[in-house]
Design a protein around this motif. Structure first.
Motif, mmCIF file in Angstrom:
data_model
loop_
_atom_site.group_PDB
_atom_site.id
_atom_site.type_symbol
_atom_site.label_atom_id
_atom_site.label_comp_id
_atom_site.label_asym_id
_atom_site.label_seq_id
_atom_site.Cartn_x
_atom_site.Cartn_y
_atom_site.Cartn_z
ATOM 1 N N MET A 21 0.539 -1.144 -0.406
ATOM 2 C CA MET A 21 -0.211 0.252 0.163
ATOM 3 C C MET A 21 0.928 1.015 -0.044
ATOM 4 S SD MET A 21 -2.971 0.586 -0.031
ATOM 5 C CE MET A 21 -3.914 -0.163 0.313
ATOM 6 N N ILE A 22 1.865 1.361 0.324
ATOM 7 C CA ILE A 22 2.749 2.314 0.874
ATOM 8 C C ILE A 22 4.295 1.673 0.376
ATOM 9 C CG2 ILE A 22 3.058 4.545 2.050
ATOM 10 C CD1 ILE A 22 1.185 3.807 3.508
ATOM 11 N N THR A 23 5.355 2.728 -0.677
ATOM 12 C CA THR A 23 6.611 2.454 -0.505
ATOM 13 C C THR A 23 7.414 3.518 -0.466
ATOM 14 O OG1 THR A 23 6.198 0.268 -1.424
ATOM 15 C CG2 THR A 23 8.258 1.641 -1.937
ATOM 16 N N VAL A 24 7.943 4.378 0.479
ATOM 17 C CA VAL A 24 8.792 5.285 0.771
ATOM 18 C C VAL A 24 10.732 4.549 0.019
ATOM 19 C CG1 VAL A 24 9.687 7.226 2.379
ATOM 20 C CG2 VAL A 24 7.542 6.105 2.471
ATOM 21 N N ASP A 25 10.789 5.297 -0.868
ATOM 22 C CA ASP A 25 12.328 5.281 -1.056
ATOM 23 C C ASP A 25 13.238 6.042 -0.710
ATOM 24 O OD1 ASP A 25 12.187 2.300 -2.099
ATOM 25 O OD2 ASP A 25 11.432 3.081 -3.743
ATOM 26 N N HIS A 26 14.155 6.141 0.114
ATOM 27 C CA HIS A 26 15.198 7.143 0.217
ATOM 28 C C HIS A 26 14.358 8.603 0.672
ATOM 29 C CE1 HIS A 26 18.141 3.919 -1.098
ATOM 30 N NE2 HIS A 26 17.307 3.805 -2.184
ATOM 31 N N ASP A 40 8.579 -0.150 3.307
ATOM 32 C CA ASP A 40 6.940 -0.784 2.623
ATOM 33 C C ASP A 40 6.124 -0.506 3.927
ATOM 34 O OD1 ASP A 40 8.068 -0.829 -0.112
ATOM 35 O OD2 ASP A 40 9.493 -2.198 0.759
ATOM 36 N N VAL A 41 5.079 -0.373 3.377
ATOM 37 C CA VAL A 41 3.649 -1.205 4.313
ATOM 38 C C VAL A 41 3.022 -1.705 3.617
ATOM 39 C CG1 VAL A 41 1.982 -0.040 5.966
ATOM 40 C CG2 VAL A 41 3.613 1.653 5.667
ATOM 41 N N ALA A 53 -0.808 -3.625 2.919
ATOM 42 C CA ALA A 53 -2.636 -3.714 2.597
ATOM 43 C C ALA A 53 -2.582 -3.807 3.845
ATOM 44 C CB ALA A 53 -2.962 -3.756 1.615
ATOM 45 N N ASN A 54 -3.788 -3.049 4.703
ATOM 46 C CA ASN A 54 -4.097 -3.792 6.524
ATOM 47 C C ASN A 54 -3.110 -3.328 7.457
ATOM 48 O OD1 ASN A 54 -6.220 -5.638 4.174
ATOM 49 N ND2 ASN A 54 -6.860 -3.343 4.717
ATOM 50 N N GLU A 55 -2.403 -3.764 6.693
ATOM 51 C CA GLU A 55 -0.909 -3.750 8.224
ATOM 52 C C GLU A 55 -1.140 -2.600 9.072
ATOM 53 O OE1 GLU A 55 3.711 -4.421 8.854
ATOM 54 O OE2 GLU A 55 2.668 -3.611 6.580
ATOM 55 N N THR A 56 -0.366 -1.972 9.833
ATOM 56 C CA THR A 56 -0.534 -1.331 11.212
ATOM 57 C C THR A 56 1.799 -0.867 11.161
ATOM 58 O OG1 THR A 56 -2.217 -1.337 11.627
ATOM 59 C CG2 THR A 56 -0.686 0.116 13.483
ATOM 60 N N PHE A 57 1.753 -0.081 10.300
ATOM 61 C CA PHE A 57 2.835 0.259 11.375
ATOM 62 C C PHE A 57 3.448 1.407 11.696
ATOM 63 C CE2 PHE A 57 7.809 2.047 9.327
ATOM 64 C CZ PHE A 57 8.560 0.712 9.081
ATOM 65 N N GLY A 58 4.463 1.281 12.845
ATOM 66 C CA GLY A 58 4.836 2.227 14.049
ATOM 67 C C GLY A 58 6.023 2.738 13.217
ATOM 68 N N LEU A 59 6.145 4.231 14.088
ATOM 69 C CA LEU A 59 7.482 4.811 14.044
ATOM 70 C C LEU A 59 7.203 5.036 15.722
ATOM 71 C CD1 LEU A 59 6.757 6.991 10.602
ATOM 72 C CD2 LEU A 59 8.414 4.801 11.380
ATOM 73 N N ILE A 60 8.605 5.198 15.609
ATOM 74 C CA ILE A 60 8.658 5.550 17.571
ATOM 75 C C ILE A 60 10.598 5.950 17.901
ATOM 76 C CG2 ILE A 60 9.977 3.319 17.904
ATOM 77 C CD1 ILE A 60 8.088 3.536 20.914
ATOM 78 N N GLY A 61 10.169 6.961 18.411
ATOM 79 C CA GLY A 61 10.880 7.373 18.632
ATOM 80 C C GLY A 61 11.130 8.866 19.271
#
Length: 263
Positions: free
Chosen positions: A1-6, A27-28, A30-38
């Motif tokens: 669903m989401i791709t982020v490159d560089h 990459d994320v 479909a239907n996944e929950t991806f976390g960003l922590i810091g």
């Protein structure tokens, strides 16, 4: 669903830019929950801003649902993903009723059947339909955050970008919002990116978590690694220790995190 490159984001004077996000890729599904922590200032919310189109000063490549996106986007691309902000009071117009707040995205995007959509989305987030006539100051913090989630859902996006959506709420209310988000993801087949500073929260909701420090990813771990304590990077271990809270040598009370309450 989401791709982020560089992905890279810099602020400040062009001759002396400050790099906030430095060569991040992920990459994320479909239907996944991806976390960003810091910690605060590490670049988590800046990534969300670039994905949402709020921050246009970025380089790299972002692909959403198979479409490569740039600084300028169509209404359809913008509607595909919506944000839920940290402060449920500051993100809602204080002089607009809840109904007016929910109608605004529909008017901007030229969507019909507006009254029915407002009533449906209020029910979806567990609020009575007559709340549409109330103002934000007449609602509790948890109810305001439900309105913020409803506003994000009313355009029927496929992706929600969640910027610390529970950190401004009481612990017991945090648990309710976490469970609501979990139920909505399953019911509506949504994809989430969740920003948080609390390892317990991301472990409850996320499938995978990227740990950020000084604008870069130092480690990407699974939910199982967090639960088992098998993370490898020293900074990730520090965040895990911090999420456990203060534990006195002679316990005087039992601390319960929102995840404990949520079950």
């Amino acid at each position: 669903m989401i791709t982020v490159d560089h992905l890279a984001v810099s602020y400040g004077h062009p001759n002396r830019p400050t790099r906030v996000v430095d060569d991040v890729s992920f990459d994320v599904g479909a239907n996944e929950t991806f976390g960003l922590i810091g910690e605060s200032g590490c670049g988590k919310s800046t990534i969300l801003g670039a994905l949402a189109g709020r921050n246009k000063q970025w380089t790299g490549r972002i692909t959403i649902d198979g479409q490569m996106i740039g600084a300028k986007r169509s209404h359809e691309q913008l509607a595909l993903q919506q944000m839920v902000f940290q402060d449920p009071f500051g993100s809602l117009h204080p002089r607009h009723t809840i109904g007016r707040i929910l109608l605004e995205p529909l008017e901007i995007h030229g969507i019909n059947d507006r009254q029915n959509r407002v009533e449906t989305v209020l029910r979806d987030v567990g609020l009575p339909v007559n709340f549409r006539y109330r103002f934000p100051h007449q609602l509790s913090g948890g109810q305001r955050q439900r309105v913020a989630i409803a506003r994000a859902l009313i355009l029927k996006p496929r992706i929600l970008l969640l910027d610390e959506p529970t950190s401004a709420l009481d612990v017991s209310i945090q648990a309710e919002i976490l469970n609501l988000l979990k139920d909505l993801r399953k019911r509506e087949n949504l994809t989430y990116i969740l920003v948080s500073h609390d390892m317990a929260v991301v472990a409850h909701l996320c499938d995978r978590v990227a740990v950020m420090q000084n604008g870069i990813f130092v480690e990407t771990v699974t939910k199982k690694q967090i639960i088992d304590g098998t993370v490898t990077h020293s900074y990730t271990k520090v965040l895990m220790d911090g999420s456990r809270g203060y534990v006195p040598k002679t316990p005087i009370a039992t601390y319960r995190s929102p995840v404990d309450i949520a079950g």
